[in-house]
Design a protein around this motif. Sequence first.
Motif, PDB file in Angstrom:
ATOM      1  N   SER A  66       0.835  -1.206   0.000  1.00 14.21           N
ATOM      2  CA  SER A  66       0.000   0.000   0.000  1.00 14.21           C
ATOM      3  C   SER A  66       0.870   1.257   0.000  1.00 14.21           C
ATOM      4  N   ALA A  67       0.341   2.288  -0.614  1.00 19.21           N
ATOM      5  CA  ALA A  67       1.031   3.580  -0.626  1.00 19.21           C
ATOM      6  C   ALA A  67       1.194   4.098   0.797  1.00 19.21           C
ATOM      7  N   ARG A  68       0.195   3.864   1.628  1.00 23.92           N
ATOM      8  CA  ARG A  68       0.246   4.338   3.016  1.00 23.92           C
ATOM      9  C   ARG A  68       1.462   3.766   3.742  1.00 23.92           C
ATOM     10  N   ARG A  69       1.682   2.459   3.601  1.00 22.91           N
ATOM     11  CA  ARG A  69       2.827   1.832   4.273  1.00 22.91           C
ATOM     12  C   ARG A  69       4.147   2.311   3.681  1.00 22.91           C
ATOM     13  N   LEU A  70       4.195   2.472   2.373  1.00 23.38           N
ATOM     14  CA  LEU A  70       5.429   2.977   1.753  1.00 23.38           C
ATOM     15  C   LEU A  70       5.743   4.380   2.241  1.00 23.38           C
ATOM     16  N   LEU A  71       4.724   5.214   2.366  1.00 25.43           N
ATOM     17  CA  LEU A  71       4.953   6.579   2.844  1.00 25.43           C
ATOM     18  C   LEU A  71       5.390   6.602   4.308  1.00 25.43           C
ATOM     19  N   ALA A  72       4.968   5.618   5.074  1.00 22.93           N
ATOM     20  CA  ALA A  72       5.329   5.541   6.496  1.00 22.93           C
ATOM     21  C   ALA A  72       6.655   4.825   6.732  1.00 22.93           C
ATOM     22  N   LEU A  73       7.245   4.291   5.700  1.00 23.34           N
ATOM     23  CA  LEU A  73       8.454   3.474   5.860  1.00 23.34           C
ATOM     24  C   LEU A  73       9.603   4.237   6.509  1.00 23.34           C
ATOM     25  N   GLY A  74       9.692   5.522   6.244  1.00 19.60           N
ATOM     26  CA  GLY A  74      10.752   6.321   6.854  1.00 19.60           C
ATOM     27  C   GLY A  74      10.614   6.439   8.369  1.00 19.60           C
ATOM     28  N   ALA A  75       9.426   6.151   8.878  1.00 19.48           N
ATOM     29  CA  ALA A  75       9.161   6.197  10.317  1.00 19.48           C
ATOM     30  C   ALA A  75       8.641   4.836  10.791  1.00 19.48           C
ATOM     31  N   TRP A  76       9.173   3.774  10.239  1.00 20.21           N
ATOM     32  CA  TRP A  76       8.662   2.431  10.520  1.00 20.21           C
ATOM     33  C   TRP A  76       8.666   2.084  12.001  1.00 20.21           C
ATOM     34  N   GLU A  77       9.613   2.614  12.746  1.00 19.69           N
ATOM     35  CA  GLU A  77       9.683   2.279  14.175  1.00 19.69           C
ATOM     36  C   GLU A  77       8.483   2.804  14.951  1.00 19.69           C
ATOM     37  N   ASP A  78       7.883   3.881  14.471  1.00 24.34           N
ATOM     38  CA  ASP A  78       6.748   4.497  15.150  1.00 24.34           C
ATOM     39  C   ASP A  78       5.410   4.196  14.492  1.00 24.34           C
ATOM     40  N   ALA A  79       5.426   3.785  13.232  1.00 25.10           N
ATOM     41  CA  ALA A  79       4.183   3.528  12.502  1.00 25.10           C
ATOM     42  C   ALA A  79       3.604   2.164  12.902  1.00 25.10           C
ATOM     43  N   PRO A  80       2.286   2.079  13.081  1.00 25.15           N
ATOM     44  CA  PRO A  80       1.666   0.830  13.523  1.00 25.15           C
ATOM     45  C   PRO A  80       1.362  -0.151  12.399  1.00 25.15           C
ATOM     46  N   PHE A  81       1.824   0.125  11.191  1.00 23.18           N
ATOM     47  CA  PHE A  81       1.402  -0.631  10.015  1.00 23.18           C
ATOM     48  C   PHE A  81       2.227  -1.872   9.712  1.00 23.18           C
ATOM     49  N   PHE A  82       3.288  -2.107  10.454  1.00 21.93           N
ATOM     50  CA  PHE A  82       4.218  -3.173  10.105  1.00 21.93           C
ATOM     51  C   PHE A  82       4.169  -4.310  11.117  1.00 21.93           C
ATOM     52  N   THR A  83       4.257  -5.544  10.605  1.00 22.27           N
ATOM     53  CA  THR A  83       4.256  -6.731  11.461  1.00 22.27           C
ATOM     54  C   THR A  83       5.589  -6.846  12.209  1.00 22.27           C
ATOM     55  N   GLN A  84       5.633  -7.723  13.188  1.00 26.65           N
ATOM     56  CA  GLN A  84       6.888  -7.944  13.926  1.00 26.65           C
ATOM     57  C   GLN A  84       7.984  -8.452  12.987  1.00 26.65           C
ATOM     58  N   ARG A  85       7.608  -9.309  12.066  1.00 25.37           N
ATOM     59  CA  ARG A  85       8.586  -9.841  11.092  1.00 25.37           C
ATOM     60  C   ARG A  85       9.110  -8.717  10.211  1.00 25.37           C
ATOM     61  N   GLU A  86       8.223  -7.865   9.729  1.00 23.96           N
ATOM     62  CA  GLU A  86       8.654  -6.737   8.905  1.00 23.96           C
ATOM     63  C   GLU A  86       9.524  -5.780   9.709  1.00 23.96           C
ATOM     64  N   ARG A  87       9.154  -5.522  10.945  1.00 21.82           N
ATOM     65  CA  ARG A  87       9.953  -4.646  11.806  1.00 21.82           C
ATOM     66  C   ARG A  87      11.357  -5.212  12.000  1.00 21.82           C
ATOM     67  N   ALA A  88      11.428  -6.522  12.186  1.00 22.11           N
ATOM     68  CA  ALA A  88      12.735  -7.158  12.344  1.00 22.11           C
ATOM     69  C   ALA A  88      13.567  -7.009  11.078  1.00 22.11           C
ATOM     70  N   ALA A  89      12.943  -7.211   9.921  1.00 20.63           N
ATOM     71  CA  ALA A  89      13.663  -7.067   8.649  1.00 20.63           C
ATOM     72  C   ALA A  89      14.124  -5.624   8.452  1.00 20.63           C
ATOM     73  N   LEU A  90      13.281  -4.681   8.811  1.00 22.41           N
ATOM     74  CA  LEU A  90      13.652  -3.266   8.667  1.00 22.41           C
ATOM     75  C   LEU A  90      14.750  -2.881   9.654  1.00 22.41           C
ATOM     76  N   LEU A  91      14.692  -3.426  10.861  1.00 25.27           N
ATOM     77  CA  LEU A  91      15.758  -3.189  11.837  1.00 25.27           C
ATOM     78  C   LEU A  91      17.089  -3.722  11.305  1.00 25.27           C
ATOM     79  N   TRP A  92      17.068  -4.917  10.730  1.00 31.04           N
ATOM     80  CA  TRP A  92      18.292  -5.503  10.169  1.00 31.04           C
ATOM     81  C   TRP A  92      18.787  -4.665   8.987  1.00 31.04           C
ATOM     82  N   THR A  93      17.854  -4.188   8.172  1.00 30.22           N
ATOM     83  CA  THR A  93      18.207  -3.329   7.038  1.00 30.22           C
ATOM     84  C   THR A  93      18.889  -2.057   7.528  1.00 30.22           C
ATOM     85  N   ASP A  94      18.278  -1.394   8.501  1.00 28.31           N
ATOM     86  CA  ASP A  94      18.866  -0.171   9.044  1.00 28.31           C
ATOM     87  C   ASP A  94      20.238  -0.450   9.644  1.00 28.31           C
TER      88      ASP A  94
END
Length: 147
Positions: A66-94
């Motif tokens: 979704s566009a909403r999630r893509l727009l929130a990606l820069g603030a993924w740590e604070d956005a409620p739109f991401f699963t725990q698995r996605e958060r883990a992947a984004l944490l590893w990416t960062d």
Amino acid sequence: MTSQRNHYHQTAPHVFQAVYTLEKTQSGFSLEAPLRELVKVRASQLNGCALCLDMHSAAALQAGESARRLLALGAWEDAPFFTQRERAALLWTDTLTLLHERHAPDAIHDEVAAQFSQAEMAELTLAVATINVWNRFGVGFAMQPEQ
């Protein structure tokens, strides 16, 4: 705006092919494609690669993101739109993209590893590494998306 500095896919096709082989390998991964696209967009945000941001945002949307999630990606740590698995992947990416700042401590590794098998961790790491390689070519050679 700087014009593209090097058309390396033409001047050094063997270099392009080497990186492209890393990319093609990922199609056989068990790691889900939509998650890989989120990782690619996030690393490209951190690296400021306009070409890759454009390309992978479009690919993510096409894959059903979704566009909403893509727009929130820069603030993924604070956005409620991401699963725990996605958060883990984004944490590893960062962490791996900002390796010089974060150094991949055990606590972060363990948090990510709680969401992924060892094989998936290896696949995720290669996905992050590969997009970082593409980003370095894109930013280093001032590559821009087509208008």
